[in-house]
Design an enzyme around this catalytic site. Structure first.
Site, PDB file in Angstrom:
ATOM      1  CE  LYS A  17     -44.167  37.943 -15.807  1.00 10.57           C
ATOM      2  NZ  LYS A  17     -43.459  38.248 -14.548  1.00 10.57           N
ATOM      3  CG  ASN A  18     -46.499  39.752 -12.825  1.00  9.15           C
ATOM      4  OD1 ASN A  18     -45.758  38.784 -13.045  1.00  9.15           O
ATOM      5  ND2 ASN A  18     -46.158  40.986 -13.137  1.00  9.15           N
ATOM      6  CG  ASP A  56     -44.453  45.236 -14.830  1.00  6.61           C
ATOM      7  OD1 ASP A  56     -45.130  44.364 -14.249  1.00  6.61           O
ATOM      8  OD2 ASP A  56     -43.339  45.612 -14.426  1.00  6.61           O
ATOM      9  NE  ARG A 107     -37.705  42.978  -8.818  1.00  7.20           N
ATOM     10  CZ  ARG A 107     -38.302  42.233  -9.755  1.00  7.20           C
ATOM     11  NH1 ARG A 107     -37.642  41.876 -10.833  1.00  7.20           N
ATOM     12  NH2 ARG A 107     -39.533  41.822  -9.576  1.00  7.20           N
ATOM     13  NE  ARG A 163     -38.148  35.441 -16.315  1.00  9.45           N
ATOM     14  CZ  ARG A 163     -37.698  36.087 -15.229  1.00  9.45           C
ATOM     15  NH1 ARG A 163     -36.585  36.755 -15.267  1.00  9.45           N
ATOM     16  NH2 ARG A 163     -38.389  36.061 -14.103  1.00  9.45           N
ATOM     17  CB  CYS A 180     -33.235  40.957 -11.199  1.00 12.68           C
ATOM     18  SG  CYS A 180     -34.395  42.267 -11.508  1.00 12.68           S
TER      19      CYS A 180
HETATM   20  C1  EPZ Z   1     -43.977  42.617  -8.931  1.00 15.27           C
HETATM   21  O1  EPZ Z   1     -42.625  42.509  -8.566  1.00 15.27           O
HETATM   22  C2  EPZ Z   1     -44.062  42.136 -10.375  1.00 15.27           C
HETATM   23  N1  EPZ Z   1     -43.638  40.739 -10.455  1.00 15.27           N
HETATM   24  C3  EPZ Z   1     -43.168  43.012 -11.259  1.00 15.27           C
HETATM   25  O2  EPZ Z   1     -43.352  42.573 -12.599  1.00 15.27           O
HETATM   26  C4  EPZ Z   1     -43.652  44.455 -11.143  1.00 15.27           C
HETATM   27  O3  EPZ Z   1     -42.795  45.285 -11.907  1.00 15.27           O
HETATM   28  C5  EPZ Z   1     -43.618  44.897  -9.673  1.00 15.27           C
HETATM   29  O4  EPZ Z   1     -44.421  43.983  -8.878  1.00 15.27           O
HETATM   30  C6  EPZ Z   1     -44.167  46.298  -9.478  1.00 15.27           C
HETATM   31  O5  EPZ Z   1     -45.479  46.356  -9.958  1.00 15.27           O
HETATM   32  C7  EPZ Z   1     -44.518  39.777 -10.095  1.00 15.27           C
HETATM   33  O6  EPZ Z   1     -45.631  40.051  -9.694  1.00 15.27           O
HETATM   34  C8  EPZ Z   1     -44.044  38.359 -10.225  1.00 15.27           C
HETATM   35  P1  EPZ Z   1     -42.457  45.109  -5.542  1.00 15.27           P
HETATM   36  P2  EPZ Z   1     -42.205  42.680  -6.997  1.00 15.27           P
HETATM   37  O7  EPZ Z   1     -42.179  44.270  -4.349  1.00 15.27           O
HETATM   38  O8  EPZ Z   1     -43.261  42.115  -6.146  1.00 15.27           O
HETATM   39  C9  EPZ Z   1     -39.051  47.541  -3.292  1.00 15.27           C
HETATM   40  C10 EPZ Z   1     -42.702  41.880 -14.740  1.00 15.27           C
HETATM   41  O9  EPZ Z   1     -42.139  42.492 -15.651  1.00 15.27           O
HETATM   42  N2  EPZ Z   1     -39.120  46.510  -2.241  1.00 15.27           N
HETATM   43  O10 EPZ Z   1     -43.798  45.741  -5.690  1.00 15.27           O
HETATM   44  O11 EPZ Z   1     -40.817  42.165  -6.857  1.00 15.27           O
HETATM   45  C11 EPZ Z   1     -38.496  47.002  -4.608  1.00 15.27           C
HETATM   46  O12 EPZ Z   1     -37.083  47.058  -4.604  1.00 15.27           O
HETATM   47  C12 EPZ Z   1     -42.220  42.049 -13.310  1.00 15.27           C
HETATM   48  O13 EPZ Z   1     -43.699  41.119 -14.877  1.00 15.27           O
HETATM   49  C13 EPZ Z   1     -38.312  46.649  -1.113  1.00 15.27           C
HETATM   50  O14 EPZ Z   1     -37.547  47.600  -0.993  1.00 15.27           O
HETATM   51  O15 EPZ Z   1     -42.175  44.262  -6.868  1.00 15.27           O
HETATM   52  C14 EPZ Z   1     -39.093  47.944  -5.627  1.00 15.27           C
HETATM   53  O16 EPZ Z   1     -38.288  49.108  -5.700  1.00 15.27           O
HETATM   54  C15 EPZ Z   1     -40.984  42.931 -13.229  1.00 15.27           C
HETATM   55  N3  EPZ Z   1     -38.373  45.699  -0.139  1.00 15.27           N
HETATM   56  C16 EPZ Z   1     -40.441  48.324  -5.017  1.00 15.27           C
HETATM   57  O17 EPZ Z   1     -40.376  47.950  -3.622  1.00 15.27           O
HETATM   58  C17 EPZ Z   1     -39.217  44.620  -0.236  1.00 15.27           C
HETATM   59  O18 EPZ Z   1     -39.247  43.789   0.706  1.00 15.27           O
HETATM   60  C18 EPZ Z   1     -41.622  47.595  -5.629  1.00 15.27           C
HETATM   61  O19 EPZ Z   1     -41.309  46.211  -5.648  1.00 15.27           O
HETATM   62  C19 EPZ Z   1     -40.025  44.498  -1.397  1.00 15.27           C
HETATM   63  C20 EPZ Z   1     -39.963  45.454  -2.380  1.00 15.27           C
END
Ligand code: EPZ
Length: 421
Positions: A22-23, A309, A121, A401, A116
């Protein structure tokens, strides 16, 4: 709303074909916005999030033909640059259209994803990176409005971007934006997840010039256009991990096919630590459960460390395994909601800030539980597979999802799961 009714107590036996990731599929589908030529994708999983992503791309004017696990996209006629709230709120990854729309069309209006269930996030790093590339960005009434009108040739300008936090989505958004920018972009402190490497490999096949995929420093040399491409999406390592934990917990024997074990190391290591037997071949991993599982210590962190995850799934394992252990969640601030539901099934879990202390050896009892987010739902399914009696899981749209045909795959391995709607 659909619910699942699961009769526990059946060891899982057999082989399961792991679907596309998915990701990886989500950013790769969205990367079609960067090109005027056809993008032909294979191994696209049939999931609600994929459908939502296709709806969004179609709304922007991309022509999309989605059949089974194939998807053909052509974005030569994109005429709308707005990603509306009702689509973005159902799938946060919609924010990934921001970089490609800006890079290709010089404008984008994307709803802020908002929070969410698992955390706030924010997308501040995505926005800061695009501003460093010269985009003018205004945030007003919950929308991000971005433009490159004030830039030479209206093109984003390559530059060095140091991301304050390791972010999967931020790395993907900025890497896609840089593909068509003028000059060279260096992403420092980049995320190294295999799904980012998969996106990058697809972009390179489209004609992008990218070095450093899978490292914390990615260098992108902007190009003027991209070419027709066919690409096969990588396997879903979280789906594979979920089945591996299920095999360990039910004391069965499951072979996960179509996987790359090298990208599963941190998960495989923890399954082994629990006492299950793990054997790997070139593209499969087999897990043989053990009546006496040991609970395992988990600390989530960016790849190649243990993936957030998979945290919920291992909490389900820990509560039925031997011993006390702790699970520390370092990525998201609210990703323990499955704990309360597991406690209702008889688990003993103490939450202290971002650490859950799990006490093992619990006999879980089937009851009514509620899914709260995608991976929490998976954890409840795993618990139900080993609980005494029947468990009814409500709100399983969360599960739909991110898992393709989950109950069918589990039932083919000997589980007893019925979907009621
Ligand atoms: C991706 O989400 C995945 N989703 C998530 O999978 C996964 O848990 C996550 O990466 C971490 O591996 C997809 O790929 C569609 P991040 P993403 O940006 O990109 C903070 C699932 O279950 N952050 O790596 O949204 C954020 O708050 C889903 O399949 C900022 O502060 O995750 C978090 O604490 C859930 N500012 C951390 O970084 C930003 O601009 C990591 O988030 C961006 C992120």
């Amino acid at each position: 709303m659909d619910k699942l009714v699961i009769e526990g107590g059946f060891p899982l036996e057999g082989e399961v074909c792991i679907s596309g990731a998915k990701n990886a599929a989500l950013p790769i589908l969205i990367s079609s916005l960067l090109s005027d030529e056809a993008v032909n994708l294979q191994n696209v999983p049939n999931l609600q999030d994929i459908e939502t992503c296709i709806d969004l791309l179609s709304e922007l004017g991309v022509s999309v033909n989605h059949q089974d696990n194939a998807c053909f996209l052509k974005a030569n006629d994109v005429n709308n640059f707005d990603a509306p709230y009702d689509l973005v709120k159902t799938m946060r990854a919609s924010i990934l259209v921001l970089g490609p729309l800006l890079a290709k069309h010089g404008e984008a209006k994307v709803s802020l994803p908002g929070g969410c269930a698992i955390g706030s996030r924010p997308v501040d790093i995505h926005i800061k990176g695009l501003e460093l590339m010269g985009a003018k960005i205004i945030i007003d009434k919950g929308y991000i409005s971005a433009s490159t009108a004030n830039l030479p040739n209206k093109k984003l300008q390559g530059c060095r971007i140091f991301m304050d936090q390791v972010t999967v989505g931020g790395t993907e958004n900025l890497m896609m934006a840089a593909v068509l920018a003028e000059g060279i972009t260096i992403l420092e402190n980049a995320a190294k997840e295999p799904e980012i490497v998969d996106l990058g490999n697809c972009l390179i096949k489209m004609g992008a010039i990218i070095e450093g995929l899978g490292t914390d420093k990615i260098k992108i040399q902007g190009v003027s256009s991209l070419k027709e491409t066919s690409y096969k999406i990588m396997f879903d390592r979280i789906e594979a991990g979920t089945f591996m934990v299920a095999a360990a917990m039910t004391g069965g024997h499951v072979i996960c096919n179509n996987v790359n074990p090298e990208e599963m190391e941190s998960i495989t290591q923890k399954v082994k630590e629990s006492g299950a037997k793990v054997e790997v071949s070139e593209n499969s991993i087999s897990v043989t459960g053990n009546k006496k599982l040991e609970s395992v210590k988990i600390i989530t962190a960016p790849y190649p460390a243990f993936p957030t995850d998979m945290q919920a799934q291992f909490m389900a394992l820990n509560v039925v395994a031997e011993g006390v252990s702790e699970i520390t969640e370092t990525i998201f601030e609210n990703r323990f909601m499955h704990a309360q539901e597991l406690i209702r099934m008889g688990a003993e879990i103490d939450i202290k800030q971002n650490t859950a202390i799990t006490k093992g050896n619990n006999i879980l009892t089937g009851t009514n539980v509620m899914a709260t987010d995608l991976r929490a739902s998976a954890s409840l399914v795993l618990a139900a597979l080993v609980a005494n009696g029947k468990t009814t899981i409500e709100r399983i749209y969360h599960l739909d999802r991110g898992y393709e045909k989950l109950e069918a795959k589990f039932n083919a391995l000997g589980a007893n799961i019925k979907r009621l709607n």
